[in-house]
Design a protein around this motif. Sequence first.
Motif, PDB file in Angstrom:
ATOM      1  N   SER A 189      -0.103 -15.805 -11.119  1.00  0.00           N
ATOM      2  CA  SER A 189       0.531 -16.766 -10.811  1.00  0.00           C
ATOM      3  C   SER A 189       1.371 -16.296  -9.277  1.00  0.00           C
ATOM      4  N   ARG A 190       1.189 -17.820  -8.992  1.00  0.00           N
ATOM      5  CA  ARG A 190       2.682 -16.901  -7.226  1.00  0.00           C
ATOM      6  C   ARG A 190       4.320 -17.510  -7.738  1.00  0.00           C
ATOM      7  N   ARG A 191       4.214 -17.192  -9.162  1.00  0.00           N
ATOM      8  CA  ARG A 191       5.717 -17.024  -9.419  1.00  0.00           C
ATOM      9  C   ARG A 191       5.979 -15.751  -9.371  1.00  0.00           C
ATOM     10  N   LYS A 192       4.827 -15.072  -9.457  1.00  0.00           N
ATOM     11  CA  LYS A 192       5.148 -13.279  -9.479  1.00  0.00           C
ATOM     12  C   LYS A 192       5.738 -13.036  -8.281  1.00  0.00           C
ATOM     13  N   SER A 193       6.578 -11.437  -8.617  1.00  0.00           N
ATOM     14  CA  SER A 193       7.433 -10.968  -7.138  1.00  0.00           C
ATOM     15  C   SER A 193       6.472 -10.198  -6.611  1.00  0.00           C
ATOM     16  N   LEU A 194       6.335  -9.865  -5.224  1.00  0.00           N
ATOM     17  CA  LEU A 194       5.579  -9.234  -4.277  1.00  0.00           C
ATOM     18  C   LEU A 194       6.220  -8.015  -3.944  1.00  0.00           C
ATOM     19  N   SER A 195       6.774  -7.090  -4.728  1.00  0.00           N
ATOM     20  CA  SER A 195       7.615  -6.257  -5.150  1.00  0.00           C
ATOM     21  C   SER A 195       7.648  -5.314  -3.278  1.00  0.00           C
ATOM     22  N   ILE A 196       6.095  -4.369  -3.015  1.00  0.00           N
ATOM     23  CA  ILE A 196       6.463  -4.042  -2.424  1.00  0.00           C
ATOM     24  C   ILE A 196       6.765  -4.970  -0.987  1.00  0.00           C
ATOM     25  N   ALA A 197       5.553  -6.054  -0.210  1.00  0.00           N
ATOM     26  CA  ALA A 197       6.064  -6.686   0.535  1.00  0.00           C
ATOM     27  C   ALA A 197       7.733  -7.219   0.883  1.00  0.00           C
ATOM     28  N   ASP A 198       8.373  -7.686   0.156  1.00  0.00           N
ATOM     29  CA  ASP A 198       9.772  -7.480  -0.291  1.00  0.00           C
ATOM     30  C   ASP A 198      10.254  -6.549   0.013  1.00  0.00           C
ATOM     31  N   ILE A 199      10.546  -4.869   0.108  1.00  0.00           N
ATOM     32  CA  ILE A 199      11.076  -4.000   0.231  1.00  0.00           C
ATOM     33  C   ILE A 199      10.476  -3.625   1.983  1.00  0.00           C
TER      34      ILE A 199
ATOM     35  N   LYS B  55      -0.276  -0.813   3.275  1.00  0.00           N
ATOM     36  CA  LYS B  55       0.581  -0.586   4.910  1.00  0.00           C
ATOM     37  C   LYS B  55       0.086  -1.747   5.321  1.00  0.00           C
ATOM     38  N   GLY B  56      -0.267  -2.818   4.582  1.00  0.00           N
ATOM     39  CA  GLY B  56      -0.497  -4.030   6.165  1.00  0.00           C
ATOM     40  C   GLY B  56       0.896  -4.702   5.806  1.00  0.00           C
ATOM     41  N   PHE B  57       1.961  -4.556   4.359  1.00  0.00           N
ATOM     42  CA  PHE B  57       2.520  -5.501   4.462  1.00  0.00           C
ATOM     43  C   PHE B  57       3.881  -5.229   5.167  1.00  0.00           C
ATOM     44  N   PHE B  58       3.382  -3.829   6.239  1.00  0.00           N
ATOM     45  CA  PHE B  58       4.495  -3.262   7.098  1.00  0.00           C
ATOM     46  C   PHE B  58       4.380  -4.076   8.336  1.00  0.00           C
ATOM     47  N   LYS B  59       5.344  -4.200   8.843  1.00  0.00           N
ATOM     48  CA  LYS B  59       4.667  -4.702  10.687  1.00  0.00           C
ATOM     49  C   LYS B  59       5.464  -3.302  11.317  1.00  0.00           C
ATOM     50  N   ILE B  60       6.457  -2.343  10.174  1.00  0.00           N
ATOM     51  CA  ILE B  60       6.562  -1.510  11.230  1.00  0.00           C
ATOM     52  C   ILE B  60       5.554  -0.360  11.062  1.00  0.00           C
TER      53      ILE B  60
ATOM     54  N   ASN C 128       0.521  10.523   0.395  1.00  0.00           N
ATOM     55  CA  ASN C 128      -0.182  10.238   0.191  1.00  0.00           C
ATOM     56  C   ASN C 128       0.056   8.869  -1.121  1.00  0.00           C
ATOM     57  N   LEU C 129      -0.219   7.805  -0.663  1.00  0.00           N
ATOM     58  CA  LEU C 129      -0.209   6.178  -0.991  1.00  0.00           C
ATOM     59  C   LEU C 129      -0.673   6.017  -2.126  1.00  0.00           C
ATOM     60  N   HIS C 130      -0.586   4.914  -3.867  1.00  0.00           N
ATOM     61  CA  HIS C 130      -1.322   5.111  -4.324  1.00  0.00           C
ATOM     62  C   HIS C 130      -2.291   4.149  -3.667  1.00  0.00           C
ATOM     63  N   ASN C 131      -1.562   3.115  -3.080  1.00  0.00           N
ATOM     64  CA  ASN C 131      -2.589   2.532  -2.209  1.00  0.00           C
ATOM     65  C   ASN C 131      -2.771   2.019  -0.789  1.00  0.00           C
ATOM     66  N   PRO C 132      -3.684   2.687  -0.005  1.00  0.00           N
ATOM     67  CA  PRO C 132      -3.375   2.309   1.438  1.00  0.00           C
ATOM     68  C   PRO C 132      -2.934   1.524   2.288  1.00  0.00           C
ATOM     69  N   GLU C 133      -4.132   0.809   1.515  1.00  0.00           N
ATOM     70  CA  GLU C 133      -4.173  -1.389   2.323  1.00  0.00           C
ATOM     71  C   GLU C 133      -3.160  -1.683   1.641  1.00  0.00           C
TER      72      GLU C 133
ATOM     73  N   TYR D 208       8.005   9.511  -1.369  1.00  0.00           N
ATOM     74  CA  TYR D 208       7.249   9.063  -2.655  1.00  0.00           C
ATOM     75  C   TYR D 208       8.111   7.543  -2.966  1.00  0.00           C
ATOM     76  N   LEU D 209       7.092   7.157  -1.927  1.00  0.00           N
ATOM     77  CA  LEU D 209       6.982   5.764  -1.890  1.00  0.00           C
ATOM     78  C   LEU D 209       6.593   4.797  -3.295  1.00  0.00           C
ATOM     79  N   ALA D 210       7.736   4.030  -3.797  1.00  0.00           N
ATOM     80  CA  ALA D 210       8.068   3.230  -4.689  1.00  0.00           C
ATOM     81  C   ALA D 210       7.434   1.594  -4.816  1.00  0.00           C
ATOM     82  N   TYR D 211       6.829   1.489  -5.740  1.00  0.00           N
ATOM     83  CA  TYR D 211       6.583   0.243  -5.864  1.00  0.00           C
ATOM     84  C   TYR D 211       4.911  -0.757  -5.288  1.00  0.00           C
ATOM     85  N   MET D 212       4.051   0.758  -4.977  1.00  0.00           N
ATOM     86  CA  MET D 212       2.939   0.263  -4.216  1.00  0.00           C
ATOM     87  C   MET D 212       1.807  -0.294  -5.259  1.00  0.00           C
ATOM     88  N   ARG D 213       2.207   0.297  -6.477  1.00  0.00           N
ATOM     89  CA  ARG D 213       1.623  -0.473  -7.768  1.00  0.00           C
ATOM     90  C   ARG D 213       1.381  -2.394  -7.125  1.00  0.00           C
TER      91      ARG D 213
END
Length: 225
Positions: A152-162, A185-190, A178-183, A140-145
Amino acid sequence: LLTFLSCHLSRRLRSFETEWTFGDEKGLFDQDVIDPKMENSSLMTTLSDESTYKVFTGTANLDLAREIATHLDSDLGRVIHYPSASGEVSLRVLDNVRNQHVFVIQSLGPPINDNLTELFLLVSALKRASAKRVTCVIPYLAYMRHTELGFSRRKSLSIADIAIMLEKLGCDDIITINLHNPESKGFFKIPVLNLDVTALGASYLLRKKLQDCCVVSLDGRRSYV
């Protein structure tokens, strides 16, 4: 459910081919160790039998980790936890992992942030111990939502930071379910392997021949009976 998940994950773990080298690192401590088969008196043991990989786990889901290790016919790697009264945790890996492919099993269920911190520390410790490759198995990979900045550009982008933190600490790839949001995955370079176990879970429940069963969905917007 643990059984069919562990079978599926263990088959994926077996598909990785890596190199193995021997070492002579020993543990000399008497703290609690995550190793269900090792007695307190056996901490000064050498490495286990030959293997092409090693499997370690955090404390998020020890039952799942033991199931996976059983299907792989392998022992879990030895890790010592040093908890403090302030709630801080430090780790020490007892097994030699130099030049080896290491799998870290750690789900990010509640308490999410504690389990996430433990995952960070374990990946970092393995890389500092010269592991050749670290694959994080995160059922279970949290923060996928948390994938949108919104208005607001001052909002954190949690999954990208993780994703950035895991990559910087040395995670080489991720296996999840079963990622909540399969797309996202684009935040990961690995590489991120997203396993769809819906059909596997359905067939498992059918073999159980349950009567008048009810499946409760974790997604609050949907319900299945």
